[in-house]
Design an enzyme around this catalytic site. Sequence first.
Site, PDB file in Angstrom:
ATOM      1  N   LEU A 119       0.831  -1.208   0.000  1.00 24.62           N
ATOM      2  CA  LEU A 119       0.000   0.000   0.000  1.00 24.62           C
ATOM      3  C   LEU A 119       0.862   1.253   0.000  1.00 24.62           C
ATOM      4  O   LEU A 119       1.758   1.406   0.838  1.00 24.62           O
ATOM      5  CB  LEU A 119      -0.919   0.001   1.220  1.00 24.62           C
ATOM      6  CG  LEU A 119      -1.963  -1.118   1.199  1.00 24.62           C
ATOM      7  CD1 LEU A 119      -2.737  -1.150   2.499  1.00 24.62           C
ATOM      8  CD2 LEU A 119      -2.906  -0.952   0.015  1.00 24.62           C
ATOM      9  N   SER A 121       0.512   5.587  -1.588  1.00 24.23           N
ATOM     10  CA  SER A 121      -0.228   6.825  -1.315  1.00 24.23           C
ATOM     11  C   SER A 121      -0.324   7.640  -2.602  1.00 24.23           C
ATOM     12  O   SER A 121       0.565   7.572  -3.460  1.00 24.23           O
ATOM     13  CB  SER A 121       0.542   7.626  -0.271  1.00 24.23           C
ATOM     14  OG  SER A 121       0.131   8.968  -0.283  1.00 24.23           O
ATOM     15  N   SER A 122      -1.373   8.451  -2.684  1.00 25.79           N
ATOM     16  CA  SER A 122      -1.554   9.271  -3.889  1.00 25.79           C
ATOM     17  C   SER A 122      -0.475  10.360  -4.012  1.00 25.79           C
ATOM     18  O   SER A 122      -0.356  10.975  -5.069  1.00 25.79           O
ATOM     19  CB  SER A 122      -2.940   9.912  -3.892  1.00 25.79           C
ATOM     20  OG  SER A 122      -3.130  10.686  -2.726  1.00 25.79           O
ATOM     21  N   CYS A 123       0.329  10.577  -2.969  1.00 21.16           N
ATOM     22  CA  CYS A 123       1.369  11.607  -3.078  1.00 21.16           C
ATOM     23  C   CYS A 123       2.568  11.135  -3.896  1.00 21.16           C
ATOM     24  O   CYS A 123       3.509  11.889  -4.100  1.00 21.16           O
ATOM     25  CB  CYS A 123       1.807  12.109  -1.712  1.00 21.16           C
ATOM     26  SG  CYS A 123       2.702  10.896  -0.759  1.00 21.16           S
ATOM     27  N   TYR A 150       8.584  10.933   1.749  1.00 20.56           N
ATOM     28  CA  TYR A 150       7.616   9.835   1.876  1.00 20.56           C
ATOM     29  C   TYR A 150       7.250   9.288   0.485  1.00 20.56           C
ATOM     30  O   TYR A 150       7.191   8.076   0.272  1.00 20.56           O
ATOM     31  CB  TYR A 150       6.382  10.378   2.588  1.00 20.56           C
ATOM     32  CG  TYR A 150       5.256   9.404   2.771  1.00 20.56           C
ATOM     33  CD1 TYR A 150       5.347   8.366   3.690  1.00 20.56           C
ATOM     34  CD2 TYR A 150       4.077   9.531   2.034  1.00 20.56           C
ATOM     35  CE1 TYR A 150       4.292   7.477   3.866  1.00 20.56           C
ATOM     36  CE2 TYR A 150       3.024   8.657   2.211  1.00 20.56           C
ATOM     37  CZ  TYR A 150       3.139   7.634   3.133  1.00 20.56           C
ATOM     38  OH  TYR A 150       2.098   6.758   3.310  1.00 20.56           O
ATOM     39  N   LYS A 154       7.656   5.521  -1.098  1.00 19.09           N
ATOM     40  CA  LYS A 154       6.516   4.748  -1.602  1.00 19.09           C
ATOM     41  C   LYS A 154       6.710   4.361  -3.077  1.00 19.09           C
ATOM     42  O   LYS A 154       6.311   3.272  -3.497  1.00 19.09           O
ATOM     43  CB  LYS A 154       5.213   5.526  -1.406  1.00 19.09           C
ATOM     44  CG  LYS A 154       4.789   5.608   0.053  1.00 19.09           C
ATOM     45  CD  LYS A 154       4.441   4.217   0.575  1.00 19.09           C
ATOM     46  CE  LYS A 154       3.992   4.181   2.005  1.00 19.09           C
ATOM     47  NZ  LYS A 154       3.717   2.819   2.478  1.00 19.09           N
ATOM     48  N   THR A 178      -5.983   7.085  -1.952  1.00 16.76           N
ATOM     49  CA  THR A 178      -6.039   8.526  -1.781  1.00 16.76           C
ATOM     50  C   THR A 178      -5.985   8.858  -0.280  1.00 16.76           C
ATOM     51  O   THR A 178      -5.759   7.964   0.537  1.00 16.76           O
ATOM     52  CB  THR A 178      -7.312   9.057  -2.461  1.00 16.76           C
ATOM     53  OG1 THR A 178      -7.232  10.458  -2.548  1.00 16.76           O
ATOM     54  CG2 THR A 178      -8.566   8.645  -1.699  1.00 16.76           C
ATOM     55  N   HIS A 193      -3.364  14.097   9.777  1.00 18.21           N
ATOM     56  CA  HIS A 193      -3.840  14.620   8.502  1.00 18.21           C
ATOM     57  C   HIS A 193      -4.987  15.600   8.775  1.00 18.21           C
ATOM     58  O   HIS A 193      -5.466  15.721   9.899  1.00 18.21           O
ATOM     59  CB  HIS A 193      -4.309  13.463   7.611  1.00 18.21           C
ATOM     60  CG  HIS A 193      -3.181  12.617   7.127  1.00 18.21           C
ATOM     61  ND1 HIS A 193      -2.820  11.452   7.760  1.00 18.21           N
ATOM     62  CD2 HIS A 193      -2.325  12.756   6.090  1.00 18.21           C
ATOM     63  CE1 HIS A 193      -1.790  10.916   7.119  1.00 18.21           C
ATOM     64  NE2 HIS A 193      -1.465  11.681   6.114  1.00 18.21           N
TER      65      HIS A 193
HETATM   66  O1  GFB Z   1      -3.998  16.046   5.233  1.00 16.25           O
HETATM   67  P1  GFB Z   1      -2.788  16.877   5.082  1.00 16.25           P
HETATM   68  O2  GFB Z   1      -1.935  17.072   6.269  1.00 16.25           O
HETATM   69  O3  GFB Z   1      -1.855  16.327   3.956  1.00 16.25           O
HETATM   70  O4  GFB Z   1      -3.244  18.358   4.600  1.00 16.25           O
HETATM   71  P2  GFB Z   1      -1.696  16.372   2.354  1.00 16.25           P
HETATM   72  C1  GFB Z   1      -4.160  18.559   3.557  1.00 16.25           C
HETATM   73  C2  GFB Z   1      -4.477  20.040   3.425  1.00 16.25           C
HETATM   74  O5  GFB Z   1      -5.211  20.466   4.586  1.00 16.25           O
HETATM   75  C3  GFB Z   1      -3.258  20.964   3.347  1.00 16.25           C
HETATM   76  C4  GFB Z   1      -4.660  21.654   5.101  1.00 16.25           C
HETATM   77  O6  GFB Z   1      -3.544  21.995   2.432  1.00 16.25           O
HETATM   78  C5  GFB Z   1      -3.170  21.526   4.777  1.00 16.25           C
HETATM   79  O7  GFB Z   1      -2.519  22.770   4.856  1.00 16.25           O
HETATM   80  N1  GFB Z   1      -4.970  21.799   6.539  1.00 16.25           N
HETATM   81  C6  GFB Z   1      -5.770  22.764   7.070  1.00 16.25           C
HETATM   82  C7  GFB Z   1      -4.504  21.048   7.540  1.00 16.25           C
HETATM   83  N2  GFB Z   1      -5.797  22.667   8.397  1.00 16.25           N
HETATM   84  C8  GFB Z   1      -5.024  21.603   8.727  1.00 16.25           C
HETATM   85  C9  GFB Z   1      -4.675  21.007   9.977  1.00 16.25           C
HETATM   86  O8  GFB Z   1      -5.073  21.442  11.053  1.00 16.25           O
HETATM   87  N3  GFB Z   1      -3.880  19.901   9.927  1.00 16.25           N
HETATM   88  C10 GFB Z   1      -3.428  19.390   8.737  1.00 16.25           C
HETATM   89  N4  GFB Z   1      -2.650  18.284   8.764  1.00 16.25           N
HETATM   90  N5  GFB Z   1      -3.717  19.959   7.549  1.00 16.25           N
HETATM   91  C11 GFB Z   1      -0.279  14.342   2.947  1.00 16.25           C
HETATM   92  C12 GFB Z   1       1.150  13.982   2.734  1.00 16.25           C
HETATM   93  O9  GFB Z   1      -0.457  15.477   2.195  1.00 16.25           O
HETATM   94  O10 GFB Z   1      -1.196  13.390   2.455  1.00 16.25           O
HETATM   95  C13 GFB Z   1       1.445  12.579   2.980  1.00 16.25           C
HETATM   96  O11 GFB Z   1       1.953  14.852   3.500  1.00 16.25           O
HETATM   97  C14 GFB Z   1       0.383  11.634   2.500  1.00 16.25           C
HETATM   98  O12 GFB Z   1       2.646  12.272   2.350  1.00 16.25           O
HETATM   99  C15 GFB Z   1      -1.008  12.112   2.842  1.00 16.25           C
HETATM  100  O13 GFB Z   1       0.459  11.441   1.119  1.00 16.25           O
HETATM  101  C16 GFB Z   1      -2.093  11.222   2.263  1.00 16.25           C
HETATM  102  O14 GFB Z   1      -2.885  15.800   1.652  1.00 16.25           O
HETATM  103  O15 GFB Z   1      -1.305  17.736   1.881  1.00 16.25           O
END
Ligand code: GFB
Length: 326
Positions: A119, A121-123, A150, A154, A178, A193
């Site tokens: 498994l 990730s979409s990143c 990361y 992957k 995703t 996340h």
């Molecule tokens: O879910 P997330 O941390 O990861 O953030 P990614 C998604 C979006 O939500 C970004 C915003 O634009 C963040 O800036 N966001 C807003 C927040 N408020 C918050 C908050 O309080 N906490 C967080 N965490 N985000 C990850 C990758 O990317 O996705 C990993 O870093 C992995 O490698 C994962 O692939 C599935 O979607 O941006």
Amino acid sequence: MASATDTAVPASVFDLTGKKIWVAGHRGMVGSAVVRRLGAEPCTVLTADRSRVDLRRQSEVEAWLDVEKPDAIVLAAAKVGGILANSTYPADFIYENLMIEANIIHGAYRAGVKRLLFLGSSCIYPRLAPQPIHEDALLTGPLEPTNEWYAIAKIAGIKLCQAYRAQYGCDFVSAMPTNLYGPGDNFDLKASHVLPALMVKIHKAKQEGLSSVEIWGSGKPQREFLHVDDLADACVHLLRVYAEDVAINVGTGTDVTIRELAEQIAEAVGYTGGFHFDASKPDGTPRKLLDVSHLRRLGWEARYSLKDGIAHTYRWFLENQSNLRA
Ligand code: GFB
């Protein structure tokens, strides 16, 4: 949406009946969901606690495989985190994920394991890949810098599966989910996340009567969210039917902006205040919507709507919050 005419569920390539299946990473959100889902199948599920097998140590992984001799492996073990954790701990994210994958995939080959589902990730896809992102987009452009460590690990996992298939004929496949959420998620604001983070923040804001909740970035990035029980169901389907080289996308086929996500969570929580945006925090990839037509042609679709998935996860959060780090 796939129509009846273009969907042909392939014959099973792997019968789970009587098989021993090792779920590597069974304590994580994904691994625990896969264990729950495999509980409905006529197979035996194997798990290894960290005190017994440190997946970053090759000798421990190989010793475990020699003793337990699984027929199949679901490789759900990984060091994961949200946008902040990914950019704060690049060494941990690349090193731990590379070690876990290399040890388990090579160990599976060595032990004669018949099936392995890795498994990712979409990143793994380029930051500005055309949307929705087709599997062909892999390695066609630069990665999103906040999670490139990361993502590189992957991508290496996908390439390991393809290399062992090409050189040794191992039936090892990869699936790229995703953004995931659901019971067992990480609600620690420094590592989580966005979905669990906003759930905690909005829940606390309601309790404390705050008029506004902070959202990182602009609120404009778009993300696709898959409930982890849907992913677990897809994993079982793929274990049965999928035997191709390509790392297959797993998603819902729809996305929302981060602002829309916050609004949906606020509705589930019953919070009527507003939001403010912290531009000092990164947005990350502008959009990450997977093209899931390949998976649909194999006869699988997600069941949870985002609304139902958020409601389900919020109920779980309320029942378990006293045990969570938040
Ligand atoms: O879910 P997330 O941390 O990861 O953030 P990614 C998604 C979006 O939500 C970004 C915003 O634009 C963040 O800036 N966001 C807003 C927040 N408020 C918050 C908050 O309080 N906490 C967080 N965490 N985000 C990850 C990758 O990317 O996705 C990993 O870093 C992995 O490698 C994962 O692939 C599935 O979607 O941006």
